[in-house]
Design a protein around this motif. Structure first.
Motif, PDB file in Angstrom:
ATOM      1  N   ARG A 150      -8.357  -1.663   7.409  1.00 40.27           N
ATOM      2  CA  ARG A 150      -8.577  -2.089   6.027  1.00 40.27           C
ATOM      3  C   ARG A 150      -7.826  -3.373   5.681  1.00 40.27           C
ATOM      4  N   LEU A 184       3.412  -1.901   3.710  1.00 40.41           N
ATOM      5  CA  LEU A 184       3.244  -0.459   3.533  1.00 40.41           C
ATOM      6  C   LEU A 184       4.528   0.222   3.080  1.00 40.41           C
ATOM      7  N   PHE A 234      -3.806   7.131   0.494  1.00 42.13           N
ATOM      8  CA  PHE A 234      -3.215   5.801   0.427  1.00 42.13           C
ATOM      9  C   PHE A 234      -3.832   5.023  -0.719  1.00 42.13           C
ATOM     10  N   THR A 235      -2.968   4.283  -1.373  1.00 38.09           N
ATOM     11  CA  THR A 235      -3.354   3.520  -2.557  1.00 38.09           C
ATOM     12  C   THR A 235      -3.104   2.039  -2.302  1.00 38.09           C
ATOM     13  N   GLU A 236      -4.153   1.248  -2.513  1.00 38.85           N
ATOM     14  CA  GLU A 236      -4.049  -0.198  -2.342  1.00 38.85           C
ATOM     15  C   GLU A 236      -3.183  -0.785  -3.456  1.00 38.85           C
ATOM     16  N   ARG A 277      -7.618   4.153  -4.670  1.00 41.60           N
ATOM     17  CA  ARG A 277      -7.134   5.269  -3.835  1.00 41.60           C
ATOM     18  C   ARG A 277      -8.149   5.627  -2.763  1.00 41.60           C
ATOM     19  N   ALA A 335      -4.476  -3.895   5.579  1.00 40.68           N
ATOM     20  CA  ALA A 335      -3.205  -3.718   4.858  1.00 40.68           C
ATOM     21  C   ALA A 335      -2.118  -4.566   5.519  1.00 40.68           C
ATOM     22  N   TRP A 337       0.886  -1.145   0.000  1.00 46.49           N
ATOM     23  CA  TRP A 337       0.000   0.000   0.000  1.00 46.49           C
ATOM     24  C   TRP A 337       0.937   1.212   0.000  1.00 46.49           C
ATOM     25  N   LEU A 365      -5.319   1.965   8.063  1.00 50.63           N
ATOM     26  CA  LEU A 365      -4.772   0.886   7.244  1.00 50.63           C
ATOM     27  C   LEU A 365      -4.920  -0.465   7.927  1.00 50.63           C
TER      28      LEU A 365
END
Length: 145
Positions: free
Chosen positions: A63, A68, A25-27, A32, A65, A4, A60
């Motif tokens: 979600r 990172l 933040f972009t997966e 985004r 994540a 991410w 994050l």
């Protein structure tokens, strides 16, 4: 595994003053997300940056994540959280400890410093959380004679 990609920033207005938090933040799949919120605390710029990192890491984690790559334009935060031999800021020590623990709870997390001009979207989100317009850069040109 692709990380991410994260850009986070905090703003204290005035400094010290109200704190705004911003992040983009972009997966790994390219989706985004943004974060823009005012903190309940007042503090200095370093505290604002640190609270922005903490809020972003918490989001994050929620979600799911795992890996990172985090960009931050505050060298103090990057040095303190990254574990470099930096002179500690005693007043913020517990927040730095919390950030380190949260960062270490991910599968892999790299926190890197970037120049302020490469973090403009996260900065705009932090300022927007406080109801402050985006900083405008006015370029002037001088003709040489």
């Amino acid at each position: 595994m692709n990380p991410w990609v994260v850009y986070c920033d905090g703003s204290a207005v005035p400094n010290p003053g109200r704190i705004g938090l911003g992040a983009v933040f972009t997966e790994p799949d390219g989706t985004r997300h943004t974060l823009s919120q005012a903190a309940h605390e007042n503090g200095c710029n370093n505290e604002a940056e640190l609270r922005a990192l903490l809020a972003t890491l918490r989001e994050l984690k929620l979600r799911g994540a795992g890996t990172l790559l985090i960009h931050c334009d505050n060298s103090v935060v990057v040095e303190q959280v990254g574990g470099a031999a930096a002179k500690p800021i005693a007043r913020l020590a517990s927040l730095f400890d919390e950030a380190r623990a949260l960062l270490n709870s991910f599968d892999q997390a790299n926190l890197v410093w970037i120049p302020r001009h490469r973090n403009s979207e996260a900065d705009a989100l932090a300022r927007a959380a406080l109801g402050i317009a985006e900083k405008r850069v006015v370029k002037t040109s001088r003709k040489r004679r």
